[in-house]
Design a protein around this motif. Structure first.
Motif, PDB file in Angstrom:
ATOM      1  N   VAL A   1     -82.725 -61.726   2.546  1.00  0.00           N
ATOM      2  CA  VAL A   1     -83.901 -60.982   3.011  1.00  0.00           C
ATOM      3  C   VAL A   1     -84.257 -61.467   4.407  1.00  0.00           C
ATOM      4  O   VAL A   1     -84.295 -62.687   4.658  1.00  0.00           O
ATOM      5  N   GLY A   2     -84.524 -60.539   5.312  1.00  0.00           N
ATOM      6  CA  GLY A   2     -84.937 -60.945   6.651  1.00  0.00           C
ATOM      7  C   GLY A   2     -85.154 -59.765   7.564  1.00  0.00           C
ATOM      8  O   GLY A   2     -85.248 -58.618   7.119  1.00  0.00           O
ATOM      9  N   LEU A   3     -85.222 -60.059   8.843  1.00  0.00           N
ATOM     10  CA  LEU A   3     -85.407 -59.031   9.864  1.00  0.00           C
ATOM     11  C   LEU A   3     -84.052 -58.702  10.471  1.00  0.00           C
ATOM     12  O   LEU A   3     -83.320 -59.599  10.883  1.00  0.00           O
ATOM     13  N   ARG A   4     -83.742 -57.426  10.524  1.00  0.00           N
ATOM     14  CA  ARG A   4     -82.451 -56.990  11.063  1.00  0.00           C
ATOM     15  C   ARG A   4     -82.340 -57.380  12.535  1.00  0.00           C
ATOM     16  O   ARG A   4     -83.299 -57.296  13.283  1.00  0.00           O
ATOM     17  N   ASP A   5     -81.138 -57.795  12.920  1.00  0.00           N
ATOM     18  CA  ASP A   5     -80.897 -58.256  14.288  1.00  0.00           C
ATOM     19  C   ASP A   5     -79.757 -57.451  14.907  1.00  0.00           C
ATOM     20  O   ASP A   5     -79.148 -56.600  14.255  1.00  0.00           O
ATOM     21  N   GLU A   6     -79.470 -57.757  16.167  1.00  0.00           N
ATOM     22  CA  GLU A   6     -78.401 -57.069  16.899  1.00  0.00           C
ATOM     23  C   GLU A   6     -77.047 -57.352  16.247  1.00  0.00           C
ATOM     24  O   GLU A   6     -76.742 -58.505  15.916  1.00  0.00           O
ATOM     25  N   PRO A   7     -76.213 -56.318  16.080  1.00  0.00           N
ATOM     26  CA  PRO A   7     -74.872 -56.534  15.528  1.00  0.00           C
ATOM     27  C   PRO A   7     -74.045 -57.529  16.326  1.00  0.00           C
ATOM     28  O   PRO A   7     -73.198 -58.219  15.761  1.00  0.00           O
ATOM     29  N   ALA A   8     -74.308 -57.622  17.626  1.00  0.00           N
ATOM     30  CA  ALA A   8     -73.524 -58.523  18.478  1.00  0.00           C
ATOM     31  C   ALA A   8     -73.680 -59.981  18.074  1.00  0.00           C
ATOM     32  O   ALA A   8     -72.868 -60.824  18.462  1.00  0.00           O
ATOM     33  N   ARG A   9     -74.698 -60.287  17.288  1.00  0.00           N
ATOM     34  CA  ARG A   9     -74.866 -61.656  16.810  1.00  0.00           C
ATOM     35  C   ARG A   9     -73.709 -62.051  15.889  1.00  0.00           C
ATOM     36  O   ARG A   9     -73.400 -63.234  15.736  1.00  0.00           O
ATOM     37  N   LEU A  10     -73.074 -61.057  15.267  1.00  0.00           N
ATOM     38  CA  LEU A  10     -72.006 -61.309  14.307  1.00  0.00           C
ATOM     39  C   LEU A  10     -70.657 -61.372  14.990  1.00  0.00           C
ATOM     40  O   LEU A  10     -70.395 -60.647  15.960  1.00  0.00           O
ATOM     41  N   ALA A  11     -69.782 -62.192  14.455  1.00  0.00           N
ATOM     42  CA  ALA A  11     -68.395 -62.198  14.912  1.00  0.00           C
ATOM     43  C   ALA A  11     -67.645 -61.042  14.261  1.00  0.00           C
ATOM     44  O   ALA A  11     -68.080 -60.477  13.258  1.00  0.00           O
ATOM     45  N   GLU A  12     -66.526 -60.678  14.838  1.00  0.00           N
ATOM     46  CA  GLU A  12     -65.680 -59.654  14.224  1.00  0.00           C
ATOM     47  C   GLU A  12     -64.973 -60.259  13.009  1.00  0.00           C
ATOM     48  O   GLU A  12     -64.708 -61.458  12.975  1.00  0.00           O
ATOM     49  N   PRO A  13     -64.705 -59.435  11.968  1.00  0.00           N
ATOM     50  CA  PRO A  13     -64.916 -57.989  11.921  1.00  0.00           C
ATOM     51  C   PRO A  13     -66.300 -57.583  11.439  1.00  0.00           C
ATOM     52  O   PRO A  13     -66.563 -56.405  11.251  1.00  0.00           O
ATOM     53  N   LEU A  14     -67.216 -58.545  11.257  1.00  0.00           N
ATOM     54  CA  LEU A  14     -68.525 -58.218  10.713  1.00  0.00           C
ATOM     55  C   LEU A  14     -69.331 -57.340  11.657  1.00  0.00           C
ATOM     56  O   LEU A  14     -70.047 -56.439  11.219  1.00  0.00           O
ATOM     57  N   ALA A  15     -69.221 -57.587  12.977  1.00  0.00           N
ATOM     58  CA  ALA A  15     -69.980 -56.789  13.937  1.00  0.00           C
ATOM     59  C   ALA A  15     -69.575 -55.320  13.856  1.00  0.00           C
ATOM     60  O   ALA A  15     -70.422 -54.418  13.929  1.00  0.00           O
ATOM     61  N   GLN A  16     -68.287 -55.075  13.680  1.00  0.00           N
ATOM     62  CA  GLN A  16     -67.809 -53.696  13.578  1.00  0.00           C
ATOM     63  C   GLN A  16     -68.321 -53.046  12.299  1.00  0.00           C
ATOM     64  O   GLN A  16     -68.714 -51.876  12.303  1.00  0.00           O
TER      65      GLN A  16
END
Length: 201
Positions: A162-177
């Motif tokens: 549970v939390g506040l959604r953040d920018e996808p760029a915070r994630l490494a690939e392939p999670l960001a995609q």
């Protein structure tokens, strides 16, 4: 209140209009690591779950709520599969959902898991209303999580980030995609089962 005016809009493409709380809900992995969920928000999530329907009003669901930065949160995080730990550690809270699958008399509660699922569905919609994102995690060490819970009469079913959604760029690939990928569902027609009007044979 936090807002879900997101970096990524993944509103569902539906054939008929849905309530925005349903249409805009999706399972993010990018969480703001500085966000803190409030006591009032957590209370609202649990209250929504508490008022879910259950067979014979048995209310089999149980919850363990842990906040980021606490020893309890770290203990739950360690039970998650490695790939889930990578992103779930940033969530403001990890909520363990468990069910009492037997009654006080030892009789099985065959609908307990289904009922707990309904409670989680209620929780997820309330989270959307609170401006929060949730992601349900099934990849965890069941024995490890059982050992973490201070209860021996429940079956752990899922861990909810549970939390506040953040920018996808915070994630490494392939999670960001994955975070920006189009949401897909089978068409309703593929989900419908035929019903026999009389017994055969």
């Amino acid at each position: 209140m936090a807002t879900l005016e997101p970096a990524v809009d993944k509103t569902a493409s539906t054939v008929v209009p849905l309530h925005p709380l349903l249409a805009r809900r999706w399972s993010s992995r990018a969480f703001d690591p500085d966000h803190e969920v409030t006591d009032e928000q957590l209370a609202a999530l649990l209250e929504a779950a508490r008022w879910a329907p259950s067979a014979s009003n048995t209310q089999p669901w149980r919850f363990a709520v842990t906040r980021r930065g606490t020893a309890e949160h770290a203990a739950v995080l360690r039970t998650l599969a490695g790939g889930n730990q990578v992103w779930a550690r940033a969530a403001s809270a990890l909520v363990v959902v468990a069910a009492r699958t037997t009654g006080a008399d030892g009789a099985a509660r065959p609908w307990a898991v289904y009922d707990a699922g309904q409670a989680v569905a209620h929780l997820s919609v309330q989270a959307q209303a609170e401006g929060l994102a949730v992601h349900q995690i099934g990849g965890f060490d069941r024995d490890g999580l059982n050992a973490v819970l201070a209860a021996d009469d429940v079956v752990p079913l899922v861990v909810i980030a549970v939390g506040l959604r953040d920018e996808p760029a915070r994630l490494a690939e392939p999670l960001a995609q994955r975070e920006t990928a189009e949401r897909m569902r089978l068409p309703v027609g593929d989900l419908l089962l035929p019903v026999r009007t009389r017994q055969e044979g």
